[in-house]
Design a protein around this motif. Sequence first.
Motif, PDB file in Angstrom:
ATOM      1  N   ASP A  78       0.818  -1.221   0.000  1.00 45.55           N
ATOM      2  CA  ASP A  78       0.000   0.000   0.000  1.00 45.55           C
ATOM      3  C   ASP A  78       0.852   1.273   0.000  1.00 45.55           C
ATOM      4  O   ASP A  78       0.568   2.220   0.745  1.00 45.55           O
ATOM      5  N   GLY A  79       1.928   1.266  -0.777  1.00 50.93           N
ATOM      6  CA  GLY A  79       2.762   2.455  -0.911  1.00 50.93           C
ATOM      7  C   GLY A  79       3.724   2.701   0.247  1.00 50.93           C
ATOM      8  O   GLY A  79       4.509   3.640   0.222  1.00 50.93           O
ATOM      9  N   GLU A  80       3.686   1.831   1.261  1.00 46.44           N
ATOM     10  CA  GLU A  80       4.613   1.981   2.388  1.00 46.44           C
ATOM     11  C   GLU A  80       5.743   0.968   2.255  1.00 46.44           C
ATOM     12  O   GLU A  80       5.502  -0.169   1.838  1.00 46.44           O
ATOM     13  N   THR A  81       6.945   1.373   2.661  1.00 44.30           N
ATOM     14  CA  THR A  81       8.063   0.431   2.547  1.00 44.30           C
ATOM     15  C   THR A  81       8.521  -0.057   3.929  1.00 44.30           C
ATOM     16  O   THR A  81       8.407   0.652   4.928  1.00 44.30           O
ATOM     17  N   PHE A  82       9.049  -1.263   3.932  1.00 41.61           N
ATOM     18  CA  PHE A  82       9.510  -1.926   5.158  1.00 41.61           C
ATOM     19  C   PHE A  82      10.779  -2.708   4.822  1.00 41.61           C
ATOM     20  O   PHE A  82      11.111  -2.876   3.645  1.00 41.61           O
ATOM     21  N   HIS A  83      11.459  -3.167   5.868  1.00 37.97           N
ATOM     22  CA  HIS A  83      12.654  -3.993   5.654  1.00 37.97           C
ATOM     23  C   HIS A  83      12.493  -5.331   6.368  1.00 37.97           C
ATOM     24  O   HIS A  83      12.106  -5.371   7.531  1.00 37.97           O
ATOM     25  N   LEU A  84      12.855  -6.376   5.649  1.00 35.54           N
ATOM     26  CA  LEU A  84      13.030  -7.675   6.293  1.00 35.54           C
ATOM     27  C   LEU A  84      14.534  -7.930   6.218  1.00 35.54           C
ATOM     28  O   LEU A  84      15.099  -8.031   5.128  1.00 35.54           O
ATOM     29  N   ILE A  85      15.145  -7.968   7.401  1.00 31.95           N
ATOM     30  CA  ILE A  85      16.595  -8.083   7.430  1.00 31.95           C
ATOM     31  C   ILE A  85      16.971  -9.487   7.878  1.00 31.95           C
ATOM     32  O   ILE A  85      16.462  -9.991   8.885  1.00 31.95           O
ATOM     33  N   ASN A  86      17.832 -10.106   7.108  1.00 29.78           N
ATOM     34  CA  ASN A  86      18.216 -11.493   7.374  1.00 29.78           C
ATOM     35  C   ASN A  86      19.723 -11.588   7.592  1.00 29.78           C
ATOM     36  O   ASN A  86      20.506 -11.032   6.848  1.00 29.78           O
ATOM     37  N   HIS A  87      20.070 -12.312   8.660  1.00 31.17           N
ATOM     38  CA  HIS A  87      21.470 -12.686   8.873  1.00 31.17           C
ATOM     39  C   HIS A  87      21.502 -14.208   8.792  1.00 31.17           C
ATOM     40  O   HIS A  87      20.631 -14.875   9.348  1.00 31.17           O
ATOM     41  N   LEU A  88      22.487 -14.740   8.083  1.00 30.13           N
ATOM     42  CA  LEU A  88      22.520 -16.196   7.882  1.00 30.13           C
ATOM     43  C   LEU A  88      23.040 -16.949   9.105  1.00 30.13           C
ATOM     44  O   LEU A  88      22.942 -18.175   9.153  1.00 30.13           O
ATOM     45  N   GLY A  89      23.588 -16.213  10.078  1.00 31.70           N
ATOM     46  CA  GLY A  89      24.136 -16.885  11.255  1.00 31.70           C
ATOM     47  C   GLY A  89      25.246 -17.831  10.846  1.00 31.70           C
ATOM     48  O   GLY A  89      26.088 -17.494  10.015  1.00 31.70           O
ATOM     49  N   MET A  90      25.247 -19.055  11.394  1.00 32.40           N
ATOM     50  CA  MET A  90      26.280 -20.037  11.055  1.00 32.40           C
ATOM     51  C   MET A  90      25.880 -20.856   9.830  1.00 32.40           C
ATOM     52  O   MET A  90      26.717 -21.203   9.005  1.00 32.40           O
ATOM     53  N   THR A  91      24.610 -21.190   9.731  1.00 28.62           N
ATOM     54  CA  THR A  91      24.201 -22.216   8.766  1.00 28.62           C
ATOM     55  C   THR A  91      22.933 -21.857   7.994  1.00 28.62           C
ATOM     56  O   THR A  91      22.262 -22.750   7.468  1.00 28.62           O
ATOM     57  N   GLY A  92      22.590 -20.580   7.948  1.00 31.10           N
ATOM     58  CA  GLY A  92      21.375 -20.181   7.234  1.00 31.10           C
ATOM     59  C   GLY A  92      21.517 -20.393   5.736  1.00 31.10           C
ATOM     60  O   GLY A  92      22.593 -20.193   5.169  1.00 31.10           O
ATOM     61  N   ALA A  93      20.443 -20.818   5.090  1.00 25.53           N
ATOM     62  CA  ALA A  93      20.478 -21.028   3.637  1.00 25.53           C
ATOM     63  C   ALA A  93      19.100 -20.752   3.049  1.00 25.53           C
ATOM     64  O   ALA A  93      18.077 -21.067   3.671  1.00 25.53           O
ATOM     65  N   TRP A  94      19.082 -20.149   1.864  1.00 21.64           N
ATOM     66  CA  TRP A  94      17.825 -19.862   1.170  1.00 21.64           C
ATOM     67  C   TRP A  94      17.647 -20.807  -0.015  1.00 21.64           C
ATOM     68  O   TRP A  94      18.631 -21.141  -0.701  1.00 21.64           O
ATOM     69  N   PHE A  95      16.421 -21.175  -0.243  1.00 21.89           N
ATOM     70  CA  PHE A  95      16.078 -22.001  -1.399  1.00 21.89           C
ATOM     71  C   PHE A  95      14.840 -21.398  -2.054  1.00 21.89           C
ATOM     72  O   PHE A  95      13.984 -20.848  -1.358  1.00 21.89           O
ATOM     73  N   VAL A  96      14.759 -21.487  -3.369  1.00 19.51           N
ATOM     74  CA  VAL A  96      13.509 -21.154  -4.060  1.00 19.51           C
ATOM     75  C   VAL A  96      13.115 -22.388  -4.848  1.00 19.51           C
ATOM     76  O   VAL A  96      13.859 -22.837  -5.732  1.00 19.51           O
ATOM     77  N   VAL A  97      11.995 -22.968  -4.472  1.00 18.67           N
ATOM     78  CA  VAL A  97      11.568 -24.246  -5.064  1.00 18.67           C
ATOM     79  C   VAL A  97      10.057 -24.219  -5.320  1.00 18.67           C
ATOM     80  O   VAL A  97       9.352 -23.348  -4.805  1.00 18.67           O
ATOM     81  N   ASN A  98       9.596 -25.160  -6.096  1.00 16.64           N
ATOM     82  CA  ASN A  98       8.149 -25.288  -6.298  1.00 16.64           C
ATOM     83  C   ASN A  98       7.548 -26.235  -5.272  1.00 16.64           C
ATOM     84  O   ASN A  98       6.360 -26.198  -4.990  1.00 16.64           O
ATOM     85  N   ASP A  99       8.416 -27.082  -4.724  1.00  8.62           N
ATOM     86  CA  ASP A  99       7.967 -28.040  -3.727  1.00  8.62           C
ATOM     87  C   ASP A  99       9.144 -28.320  -2.777  1.00  8.62           C
ATOM     88  O   ASP A  99      10.290 -28.411  -3.223  1.00  8.62           O
ATOM     89  N   ILE A 100       8.829 -28.477  -1.501  1.00  8.16           N
ATOM     90  CA  ILE A 100       9.878 -28.687  -0.482  1.00  8.16           C
ATOM     91  C   ILE A 100      10.773 -29.887  -0.801  1.00  8.16           C
ATOM     92  O   ILE A 100      11.961 -29.895  -0.499  1.00  8.16           O
ATOM     93  N   THR A 101      10.188 -30.903  -1.445  1.00 10.22           N
ATOM     94  CA  THR A 101      10.971 -32.110  -1.753  1.00 10.22           C
ATOM     95  C   THR A 101      12.135 -31.821  -2.716  1.00 10.22           C
ATOM     96  O   THR A 101      13.042 -32.635  -2.852  1.00 10.22           O
TER      97      THR A 101
END
Length: 290
Positions: A78-101
Motif C-alpha cells: 500500500d505504498g509503504e516500505t519496510f525492511h526484512l533483514i536477514n542474517h545467515l548466522g552459522m548455517t542459514g540457507a535460502w532455497f527457491v523451489v516449487n515443492d519442499i521435496t
Amino acid sequence: MPELPEVEGVVRDLRPIVEGKTIAQVALSETVFTSHDAGKQTIVKNNEPHQFERLIQQMTIIELKRRSKYIFFQLEKDGETFHLINHLGMTGAWFVVNDITEITEDKFRKHIHAVFTLTTGELLVFSDIRRFGELRFIKEIEEHPPLLKMAPEPFDEDACDFFITQSEKPKYRNKPIKEVIMDGQVISGCGNIYATESLFKMNIHPGRKTNRISRERKQQLFQVICDVLQESINSGGSTISDYRSINGGAGTMQHRLKMYGKKQCLTCDTTTKSIVIAGRTSTYCPKCQR
Ligand SMILES: [Zn+2]
C-alpha cells in the motif's frame, strides 16, 4: 560462518528470482513458535511469530541488497516500505523451489524455519540447521541501532580511512589486529576466513597488537582484505561446512585459501599454529607471520 562474499553470492542468486514478486503468505516452523512460547531466542527477532506471519503477507519484494553480512529485503505494501533483514548466522540457507521435496539435502530440508509462499506459487524457503540466523522485520533501520553502527562497505571510498581512524581509538588500539579487522564496526563483512587469509598474505601475526602496526601497513592490509573479498566474490564464496548458496549451490573459494584450515604453510612448509582470538580459532604460520 558466511562472510561478505558468501552473502553477496546469495543476494546475486536470489535477486533475479524474487525481486518484484509478492508474498502470498508466510509460515514459520513449529520450533519458532515453541521456542518463542518458552521465552527462548528464535530466528524471528522483535516480532511475535504469528504477528510476523501476518505482517509480511501481501508484501512485494521490491529490492534485494546486501549490506555487510546482512541481506535486506525491501518490502512494499500500500505504498509503504519496510525492511526484512536477514542474517545467515552459522548455517542459514535460502532455497527457491516449487515443492519442499526439491531441497535434496536432508539436513537443510529438516531445518526449515520459514516458508514464504509467493503469488507465483514458488516457495522462498529459509533453512537454518543451528538456528543462529535472524529474520527481523522493521519499518525503519533506526529501529535496530546496531545496523547504524556498521562500518562502510569495504569497497566504498571512505572505508579505508574509517578503518584507520577506528583502529586508532582506545577501544581497539590495544587489541589483536585479527579481532579488530573482524569487528563489523571497523570493517564490514570480514570474518574468520578472510581475516586469516589477509593476515597471512601480509605476513602479520593475528595476535599482533593493532597499535604495533604502522599506518602504511594498515592501509596495505586493508587493500589486501578488499582483494581477498573480491577474489572470493568472483569465485562464488567459500563452501565450508553447512553454508550453501541458494538451492544448495557451492562456491569454489575454499580451494583458493592459503592459510585457513591448513596444517602446513604453503610458502615455507612449516607446521601452522592456532590460537584463539575473540573466540575464533586463528591459524597462522609461526615463521612467516610476525
Ligand atoms: Zn610460512
